[in-house]
Motif scaffolding. Structure first.
Motif, PDB file in Angstrom:
ATOM      1  N   PHE A   1      -4.937   2.326 -10.092  1.00 32.28           N
ATOM      2  CA  PHE A   1      -5.488   2.683  -8.785  1.00 32.28           C
ATOM      3  C   PHE A   1      -7.006   2.833  -8.828  1.00 32.28           C
ATOM      4  N   ALA A   2      -7.514   3.365  -9.935  1.00 29.41           N
ATOM      5  CA  ALA A   2      -8.971   3.411 -10.089  1.00 29.41           C
ATOM      6  C   ALA A   2      -9.540   2.008 -10.161  1.00 29.41           C
ATOM      7  N   GLY A   3      -8.795   1.106 -10.796  1.00 29.87           N
ATOM      8  CA  GLY A   3      -9.238  -0.279 -10.886  1.00 29.87           C
ATOM      9  C   GLY A   3      -9.385  -0.937  -9.526  1.00 29.87           C
ATOM     10  N   GLU A   4      -8.521  -0.573  -8.586  1.00 36.74           N
ATOM     11  CA  GLU A   4      -8.629  -1.134  -7.233  1.00 36.74           C
ATOM     12  C   GLU A   4      -9.935  -0.689  -6.569  1.00 36.74           C
ATOM     13  N   LEU A   5     -10.319   0.562  -6.789  1.00 35.41           N
ATOM     14  CA  LEU A   5     -11.553   1.076  -6.179  1.00 35.41           C
ATOM     15  C   LEU A   5     -12.797   0.548  -6.878  1.00 35.41           C
ATOM     16  N   ASN A   6     -12.672   0.247  -8.165  1.00 36.21           N
ATOM     17  CA  ASN A   6     -13.824  -0.242  -8.930  1.00 36.21           C
ATOM     18  C   ASN A   6     -14.009  -1.753  -8.858  1.00 36.21           C
TER      19      ASN A   6
ATOM     20  N   ALA B   1       0.816  -1.220   0.000  1.00 36.80           N
ATOM     21  CA  ALA B   1       0.000   0.000   0.000  1.00 36.80           C
ATOM     22  C   ALA B   1       0.847   1.267   0.000  1.00 36.80           C
ATOM     23  N   HIS B   2       2.135   1.162   0.293  1.00 37.22           N
ATOM     24  CA  HIS B   2       3.004   2.341   0.231  1.00 37.22           C
ATOM     25  C   HIS B   2       3.378   2.683  -1.208  1.00 37.22           C
ATOM     26  N   ALA B   3       3.200   1.743  -2.139  1.00 40.99           N
ATOM     27  CA  ALA B   3       3.609   1.975  -3.523  1.00 40.99           C
ATOM     28  C   ALA B   3       2.802   3.074  -4.214  1.00 40.99           C
ATOM     29  N   PRO B   4       1.455   3.103  -4.112  1.00 44.06           N
ATOM     30  CA  PRO B   4       0.720   4.186  -4.776  1.00 44.06           C
ATOM     31  C   PRO B   4       1.162   5.579  -4.332  1.00 44.06           C
ATOM     32  N   ILE B   5       1.431   5.741  -3.040  1.00 45.47           N
ATOM     33  CA  ILE B   5       1.869   7.059  -2.543  1.00 45.47           C
ATOM     34  C   ILE B   5       3.243   7.398  -3.120  1.00 45.47           C
ATOM     35  N   ALA B   6       4.135   6.398  -3.145  1.00 40.97           N
ATOM     36  CA  ALA B   6       5.465   6.622  -3.717  1.00 40.97           C
ATOM     37  C   ALA B   6       5.368   7.005  -5.186  1.00 40.97           C
ATOM     38  N   ILE B   7       4.490   6.338  -5.922  1.00 44.44           N
ATOM     39  CA  ILE B   7       4.311   6.646  -7.347  1.00 44.44           C
ATOM     40  C   ILE B   7       3.750   8.051  -7.523  1.00 44.44           C
ATOM     41  N   GLY B   8       2.799   8.435  -6.672  1.00 45.63           N
ATOM     42  CA  GLY B   8       2.254   9.787  -6.724  1.00 45.63           C
ATOM     43  C   GLY B   8       3.329  10.835  -6.508  1.00 45.63           C
TER      44      GLY B   8
ATOM     45  N   LEU C   1      -6.945  -0.059  -0.827  1.00 41.33           N
ATOM     46  CA  LEU C   1      -8.014   0.852  -1.240  1.00 41.33           C
ATOM     47  C   LEU C   1      -7.707   2.282  -0.791  1.00 41.33           C
ATOM     48  N   GLN C   2      -7.253   2.421   0.428  1.00 41.44           N
ATOM     49  CA  GLN C   2      -7.006   3.757   0.972  1.00 41.44           C
ATOM     50  C   GLN C   2      -5.862   4.463   0.256  1.00 41.44           C
ATOM     51  N   SER C   3      -4.764   3.754   0.022  1.00 37.57           N
ATOM     52  CA  SER C   3      -3.631   4.390  -0.657  1.00 37.57           C
ATOM     53  C   SER C   3      -3.941   4.663  -2.122  1.00 37.57           C
ATOM     54  N   SER C   4      -4.766   3.815  -2.755  1.00 36.59           N
ATOM     55  CA  SER C   4      -5.153   4.053  -4.143  1.00 36.59           C
ATOM     56  C   SER C   4      -5.957   5.351  -4.252  1.00 36.59           C
ATOM     57  N   ALA C   5      -6.838   5.589  -3.291  1.00 31.88           N
ATOM     58  CA  ALA C   5      -7.623   6.823  -3.286  1.00 31.88           C
ATOM     59  C   ALA C   5      -6.716   8.041  -3.129  1.00 31.88           C
ATOM     60  N   ILE C   6      -5.762   7.960  -2.214  1.00 28.25           N
ATOM     61  CA  ILE C   6      -4.829   9.083  -2.019  1.00 28.25           C
ATOM     62  C   ILE C   6      -4.039   9.348  -3.292  1.00 28.25           C
ATOM     63  N   ALA C   7      -3.534   8.266  -3.922  1.00 20.69           N
ATOM     64  CA  ALA C   7      -2.696   8.419  -5.106  1.00 20.69           C
ATOM     65  C   ALA C   7      -3.462   9.062  -6.264  1.00 20.69           C
ATOM     66  N   LEU C   8      -4.735   8.718  -6.427  1.00 24.80           N
ATOM     67  CA  LEU C   8      -5.529   9.362  -7.474  1.00 24.80           C
ATOM     68  C   LEU C   8      -5.604  10.868  -7.253  1.00 24.80           C
ATOM     69  N   GLY C   9      -5.684  11.282  -6.006  1.00 25.17           N
ATOM     70  CA  GLY C   9      -5.683  12.709  -5.701  1.00 25.17           C
ATOM     71  C   GLY C   9      -4.365  13.390  -6.008  1.00 25.17           C
ATOM     72  N   MET C  10      -3.273  12.631  -6.030  1.00 23.29           N
ATOM     73  CA  MET C  10      -1.954  13.181  -6.320  1.00 23.29           C
ATOM     74  C   MET C  10      -1.660  13.228  -7.818  1.00 23.29           C
TER      75      MET C  10
ATOM     76  N   ALA D   1     -11.381   4.731   3.219  1.00 20.01           N
ATOM     77  CA  ALA D   1     -11.129   4.953   1.787  1.00 20.01           C
ATOM     78  C   ALA D   1     -12.113   5.966   1.215  1.00 20.01           C
ATOM     79  N   ARG D   2     -13.368   5.943   1.675  1.00 20.81           N
ATOM     80  CA  ARG D   2     -14.350   6.935   1.243  1.00 20.81           C
ATOM     81  C   ARG D   2     -13.896   8.342   1.643  1.00 20.81           C
ATOM     82  N   GLN D   3     -13.460   8.468   2.883  1.00 18.98           N
ATOM     83  CA  GLN D   3     -13.043   9.779   3.385  1.00 18.98           C
ATOM     84  C   GLN D   3     -11.794  10.293   2.664  1.00 18.98           C
TER      85      GLN D   3
END
Length: 298
Positions: free
Chosen positions: A197-202, A172-179, A212-221, A251-253
């Protein structure tokens, strides 16, 4: 007082220059043998923050538990938490120095260590991924951009692997690192990362909550407002739908705050409309924070 020592060590790292008759690396490295975890770890971070090439062999030795590092810490072996801080410190060092050659050395060391099948410690593995993420320097230079893209390609592949439920908190640290490595943009690699990352949420075949939580953060980045890039509209829509239907509360928040980070008129309008009909106690506070993020000046 450990708190004062730690604060002084970080301050020395930020100063980053020798005083008259003072070897700042030696002063900081001397604290590595202190029998106080907070002081030791602050010293390791300070060696990364200092931005001096001379810190590389010290941090690399600590990460690899080399004999010279054991002498520095005055122990039979470098503790795992100290090694974890060394991994993150190497990422900070690469960022501060800003030299592509050193950055490549740091990347190669961190990535090869992460691939070690004998490495089981979650703190160390998470610190390595985070260390790769903070390496980003000036991606306007071709060498820095190539290295950032190399690291993103590697992290995407590693993130997609089924390493078991216990490793998902590390993955889960990978999406943030990629962002952090890519920043907001519209390149092909940006789009592929956003699609992952969208695929993880869908997905109905859900992975664990940290993913799920890190994917949501990364999409915002990574995502651009649809007013700037209409092709990114779907990623904002993914976050909106997850707010409406997602099962993981955190993840919603984080997802609705990601919409605030993305910004744009369409997201602002959606957030304001959602606020008006949201639950006062559990939903409106998050939507209010997200609206505050939207209205922050660029």
């Amino acid at each position: 007082n450990r708190d004062i020592q730690s604060a002084c060590l970080i301050a020395l790292g930020k100063v980053g220059i020798d005083g008259q008759g003072v070897d700042i690396e030696a002063v900081i490295a001397e604290r590595l043998k202190r029998d106080d975890q907070e002081v030791r770890e602050s010293a390791v971070l300070a060696l990364g923050i200092i931005g001096s090439r001379e810190s590389f062999p010290i941090l690399a030795g600590l990460l690899a538990d080399k004999p010279a590092a054991r002498q520095l810490v005055k122990r039979e072996g470098v503790r795992k938490r100290t090694r974890a801080y060394a991994a993150y410190g190497l990422g900070l060092l690469a960022r501060r120095v800003g030299d592509p050659t050193l950055s490549q050395q740091v990347h190669d060391l961190l990535w090869s260590t992460l691939q070690d099948k004998e490495l089981k410690d979650r703190d160390m593995r998470a610190a390595i991924v985070s260390g790769l993420g903070v390496m980003r320097t000036d991606t306007k230079r071709s060498a820095d951009k190539r290295l950032a893209w190399q690291a993103v390609e590697e992290l995407l592949t590693w993130f997609a692997k089924d390493l078991g439920a216990t490793s998902e908190s590390v993955q889960a640290h990978a999406p943030i690192a990629i962002g952090r490595l890519l920043g907001r943009g519209d390149s092909g690699l940006h789009r592929r990362s956003k699609e992952v990352f969208a695929g993880e949420l869908n997905s109905s075949d859900r992975r664990g909550s940290p993913i799920l939580q890190s994917s949501a953060i990364a999409l915002g980045m990574l995502t651009q407002p649809e007013e700037i890039n209409v092709e990114d509209r779907g990623f904002s829509e993914t976050l909106r739908k997850y707010w409406q239907r997602g099962r993981n509360q955190t993840a919603r928040q984080l997802g609705v705050m990601a919409l605030g980070r993305i910004g744009g008129a369409a997201n602002k309008e959606w957030l304001a409309r959602s606020y008006s009909r949201a639950n006062k106690g559990t939903e409106q506070p998050w939507l209010a924070i997200s609206l505050g993020l939207v209205t922050q000046p660029a």
